[in-house]
Design a protein around this motif. Structure first.
Motif, PDB file in Angstrom:
ATOM      1  N   ALA A 173       3.949  18.292 -55.320  1.00 21.61           N
ATOM      2  CA  ALA A 173       3.964  16.845 -55.135  1.00 21.61           C
ATOM      3  C   ALA A 173       3.290  16.449 -53.824  1.00 21.61           C
ATOM      4  O   ALA A 173       2.588  15.430 -53.743  1.00 21.61           O
ATOM      5  CB  ALA A 173       5.387  16.321 -55.182  1.00 21.61           C
ATOM      6  N   ALA A 174       3.490  17.265 -52.780  1.00 18.89           N
ATOM      7  CA  ALA A 174       2.849  16.982 -51.490  1.00 18.89           C
ATOM      8  C   ALA A 174       1.329  17.106 -51.602  1.00 18.89           C
ATOM      9  O   ALA A 174       0.577  16.300 -51.034  1.00 18.89           O
ATOM     10  CB  ALA A 174       3.384  17.926 -50.416  1.00 18.89           C
ATOM     11  N   HIS A 175       0.867  18.117 -52.355  1.00 17.42           N
ATOM     12  CA  HIS A 175      -0.570  18.264 -52.569  1.00 17.42           C
ATOM     13  C   HIS A 175      -1.136  17.067 -53.345  1.00 17.42           C
ATOM     14  O   HIS A 175      -2.263  16.618 -53.086  1.00 17.42           O
ATOM     15  CB  HIS A 175      -0.853  19.561 -53.326  1.00 17.42           C
ATOM     16  CG  HIS A 175      -0.666  20.789 -52.498  1.00 17.42           C
ATOM     17  ND1 HIS A 175      -1.138  20.906 -51.213  1.00 17.42           N
ATOM     18  CD2 HIS A 175      -0.043  21.965 -52.771  1.00 17.42           C
ATOM     19  CE1 HIS A 175      -0.823  22.106 -50.729  1.00 17.42           C
ATOM     20  NE2 HIS A 175      -0.151  22.761 -51.653  1.00 17.42           N
ATOM     21  N   ALA A 176      -0.347  16.565 -54.287  1.00 19.18           N
ATOM     22  CA  ALA A 176      -0.785  15.393 -55.047  1.00 19.18           C
ATOM     23  C   ALA A 176      -0.944  14.176 -54.137  1.00 19.18           C
ATOM     24  O   ALA A 176      -1.873  13.379 -54.308  1.00 19.18           O
ATOM     25  CB  ALA A 176       0.201  15.103 -56.170  1.00 19.18           C
ATOM     26  N   VAL A 177      -0.041  14.039 -53.161  1.00 17.73           N
ATOM     27  CA  VAL A 177      -0.156  12.937 -52.208  1.00 17.73           C
ATOM     28  C   VAL A 177      -1.427  13.081 -51.370  1.00 17.73           C
ATOM     29  O   VAL A 177      -2.167  12.119 -51.160  1.00 17.73           O
ATOM     30  CB  VAL A 177       1.093  12.884 -51.299  1.00 17.73           C
ATOM     31  CG1 VAL A 177       0.886  11.899 -50.151  1.00 17.73           C
ATOM     32  CG2 VAL A 177       2.319  12.480 -52.102  1.00 17.73           C
ATOM     33  N   THR A 178      -1.693  14.315 -50.902  1.00 19.58           N
ATOM     34  CA  THR A 178      -2.903  14.547 -50.106  1.00 19.58           C
ATOM     35  C   THR A 178      -4.162  14.230 -50.912  1.00 19.58           C
ATOM     36  O   THR A 178      -5.111  13.614 -50.410  1.00 19.58           O
ATOM     37  CB  THR A 178      -2.947  16.002 -49.627  1.00 19.58           C
ATOM     38  OG1 THR A 178      -1.757  16.278 -48.866  1.00 19.58           O
ATOM     39  CG2 THR A 178      -4.167  16.261 -48.761  1.00 19.58           C
ATOM     40  N   GLU A 179      -4.173  14.647 -52.165  1.00 18.64           N
ATOM     41  CA  GLU A 179      -5.325  14.382 -53.023  1.00 18.64           C
ATOM     42  C   GLU A 179      -5.506  12.883 -53.246  1.00 18.64           C
ATOM     43  O   GLU A 179      -6.641  12.374 -53.221  1.00 18.64           O
ATOM     44  CB  GLU A 179      -5.140  15.092 -54.364  1.00 18.64           C
ATOM     45  CG  GLU A 179      -6.297  14.917 -55.325  1.00 18.64           C
ATOM     46  CD  GLU A 179      -6.078  15.646 -56.631  1.00 18.64           C
ATOM     47  OE1 GLU A 179      -6.929  15.521 -57.527  1.00 18.64           O
ATOM     48  OE2 GLU A 179      -5.050  16.340 -56.764  1.00 18.64           O
ATOM     49  N   ALA A 180      -4.398  12.185 -53.441  1.00 13.90           N
ATOM     50  CA  ALA A 180      -4.483  10.737 -53.652  1.00 13.90           C
ATOM     51  C   ALA A 180      -4.962  10.029 -52.384  1.00 13.90           C
ATOM     52  O   ALA A 180      -5.700   9.044 -52.455  1.00 13.90           O
ATOM     53  CB  ALA A 180      -3.126  10.189 -54.087  1.00 13.90           C
ATOM     54  N   GLU A 181      -4.543  10.522 -51.211  1.00 14.79           N
ATOM     55  CA  GLU A 181      -5.009   9.929 -49.953  1.00 14.79           C
ATOM     56  C   GLU A 181      -6.518  10.119 -49.788  1.00 14.79           C
ATOM     57  O   GLU A 181      -7.222   9.211 -49.336  1.00 14.79           O
ATOM     58  CB  GLU A 181      -4.260  10.560 -48.778  1.00 14.79           C
ATOM     59  CG  GLU A 181      -2.803  10.135 -48.682  1.00 14.79           C
ATOM     60  CD  GLU A 181      -2.048  10.865 -47.593  1.00 14.79           C
ATOM     61  OE1 GLU A 181      -0.974  10.397 -47.183  1.00 14.79           O
ATOM     62  OE2 GLU A 181      -2.532  11.942 -47.153  1.00 14.79           O
ATOM     63  N   ALA A 182      -7.005  11.310 -50.141  1.00 16.32           N
ATOM     64  CA  ALA A 182      -8.449  11.554 -50.052  1.00 16.32           C
ATOM     65  C   ALA A 182      -9.219  10.659 -51.017  1.00 16.32           C
ATOM     66  O   ALA A 182     -10.290  10.129 -50.680  1.00 16.32           O
ATOM     67  CB  ALA A 182      -8.743  13.022 -50.337  1.00 16.32           C
ATOM     68  N   ALA A 183      -8.687  10.477 -52.227  1.00 15.57           N
ATOM     69  CA  ALA A 183      -9.346   9.608 -53.203  1.00 15.57           C
ATOM     70  C   ALA A 183      -9.385   8.165 -52.710  1.00 15.57           C
ATOM     71  O   ALA A 183     -10.389   7.468 -52.879  1.00 15.57           O
ATOM     72  CB  ALA A 183      -8.627   9.695 -54.544  1.00 15.57           C
ATOM     73  N   LEU A 184      -8.299   7.717 -52.068  1.00 20.87           N
ATOM     74  CA  LEU A 184      -8.269   6.366 -51.537  1.00 20.87           C
ATOM     75  C   LEU A 184      -9.277   6.214 -50.392  1.00 20.87           C
ATOM     76  O   LEU A 184      -9.978   5.195 -50.296  1.00 20.87           O
ATOM     77  CB  LEU A 184      -6.862   6.013 -51.050  1.00 20.87           C
ATOM     78  CG  LEU A 184      -6.697   4.647 -50.372  1.00 20.87           C
ATOM     79  CD1 LEU A 184      -7.123   3.529 -51.312  1.00 20.87           C
ATOM     80  CD2 LEU A 184      -5.267   4.448 -49.899  1.00 20.87           C
TER      81      LEU A 184
END
Length: 315
Positions: A173-184
Motif C-alpha cells: 500500500a505504501a508503494h502504491a502511494v509513492t506511485e500515485a504521488e509520482a503520477a500526480l
C-alpha cells in the motif's frame, strides 16, 4: 578634347579614393535569441506579451489549452487520495463497529460458559444418584468445551482485529502511494508546461503565433532577447591577430552610441575566413580575417542587431 581629358582624370581620381582607412576593427552587433516554444503542441489560448515589450524572468509569455492536462491532473490526485486512504485503513486495523461485533460474540461465549460449568457439576452429582445417565454428563461437558473454544476464538479474533494489516500488505500500500504521488507530479508538470514563462529578463523581439492558432511541439511562438545575449562580431586581419586575446577590453564606436562604450573579447576564431560582404571597405575586402566576438560591458546601451560598429584596443 581637353575637357574630356579633364573629366577622365577626375573619374580616375574619384575611383582611387575611398573612405579613410581605419586602424580599428570593423564589425556589427549580433544576438543569441531565445525562442520560446511549448514542449507539446496545442491551441494557443493567450499571448500575454507584444513585440517590443520588456519582460522579467518568470513573466507569463503565452498559454496553451490545458483541458486534457487538467483532467489528468485531477484524476491523478483522486488516485493518490484513494491510495492514501487504503494505506491508512491497513494501518488502523478493523473499524470500531466490527470490533464491537467480535466483542459481543466473546461476551456471549463467556456468559454461556458461566452456565456450562455448574451444569456439568450438577449432572455429575445426578449420575452418582442414578437420576440421569452418563450421556447427559457428556453433553454438558461437551457444551463446556465448546464455550471455552468460542472464548479462545473470539479473544484471538479481537486481538487480531486491533492489529494493523500484515507488513507485506502495508508495504504494498505504501508503494502504491509513492506511485500515485509520482503520477500526480508528472501530471502537474504536464499541466504547468501549458503556460510558458520567460527564462530570463529581456525584450520581446518578435511574436510568430497569435491566440487561437495551433502550434506544434518545439515550434517557436516568440523571440526573446536577453541583454547578456548581445555580442559584437569583429574581424581582425591576420597580421594583427596577435594583438588580441580573450578578456581584452575594446573601445566601441557606432552611430548613435553613447560615448565611452567598451566591450570584452570573449572569443577568437582559430580559422581564417574572407571578409564578410557586410563589412564593406576597400582596404579590408578580399583579405583573410579572423572572427573575434566581444560582449558589451554596458548592456543598457540600446544595441541593435545588425548595427555596424568599429572597435579598437582600449588603452
Amino acid at each position: 578634347m581637353p575637357r574630356l581629358m579633364v573629366l577622365l582624370a577626375a573619374l580616375l581620381l574619384l575611383a582611387g579614393c575611398d573612405r579613410p582607412s581605419s586602424s580599428g576593427l570593423l564589425g556589427y552587433v549580433e544576438a543569441d535569441y531565445i525562442y520560446a516554444a511549448p514542449v507539446s503542441g496545442g491551441r494557443i489560448t493567450e499571448v500575454a506579451v507584444q513585440r517590443g515589450d520588456s519582460v522579467a524572468a518568470g513573466a507569463r509569455l503565452f498559454a496553451l489549452d490545458a483541458s486534457d492536462e487538467t483532467a489528468k491532473r485531477d484524476q491523478a490526485k483522486a488516485a493518490l487520495d484513494q491510495a492514501k486512504s487504503n494505506l491508512a485503513d491497513l494501518m488502523t486495523g478493523e473499524r470500531t463497529e466490527e470490533l464491537a461485533i467480535i466483542q459481543a460474540q466473546l461476551d456471549a461465549a463467556k456468559a454461556s460458559m458461566t452456565l456450562s460449568v455448574p451444569r456439568v457439576e450438577r449432572r455429575r452429582k445426578m449420575v452418582t444418584s442414578k437420576i440421569v445417565g452418563e450421556e447427559e454428563v457428556d453433553e454438558a461437558e461437551s457444551a463446556l468445551l465448546a464455550d471455552r473454544g468460542h472464548i479462545a476464538e473470539y479473544t484471538a479474533r479481537l486481538a487480531a482485529a486491533k492489529l494493523p494489516a500484515r507488513a507485506d500488505q502495508i508495504a504494498a500500500a505504501a508503494h502504491a502511494v509513492t506511485e500515485a504521488e509520482a503520477a500526480l507530479a508528472a501530471a502537474q508538470w504536464s499541466l504547468d508546461q501549458r503556460t510558458v514563462v520567460a527564462s530570463a529578463d529581456g525584450r520581446i523581439e518578435d511574436v510568430f503565433f497569435r491566440a487561437g492558432e495551433e502550434v506544434s511541439a518545439g515550434a517557436a511562438v516568440l523571440q526573446l532577447l536577453p541583454p547578456p545575449n548581445l555580442k559584437l562580431r569583429l574581424y581582425v586581419p591576420e597580421p594583427q591577430l596577435g594583438a588580441y586575446k580573450i578578456g581584452q577590453k575594446l573601445d566601441i564606436a557606432c552611430d548613435g552610441c553613447a560615448a565611452g562604450q567598451t566591450a570584452t573579447v570573449s572569443f577568437i576564431a582559430t580559422s581564417a575566413e574572407f571578409t564578410p560582404p557586410v563589412i564593406y571597405s576597400r582596404e579590408s575586402r578580399a583579405k583573410l580575417v579572423y572572427l573575434i566576438e566581444a560582449r558589451p560591458d554596458d548592456t543598457a546601451q540600446p544595441w541593435h542587431p545588425g548595427q555596424p560598429i568599429e572597435a579598437s584596443p582600449a588603452p
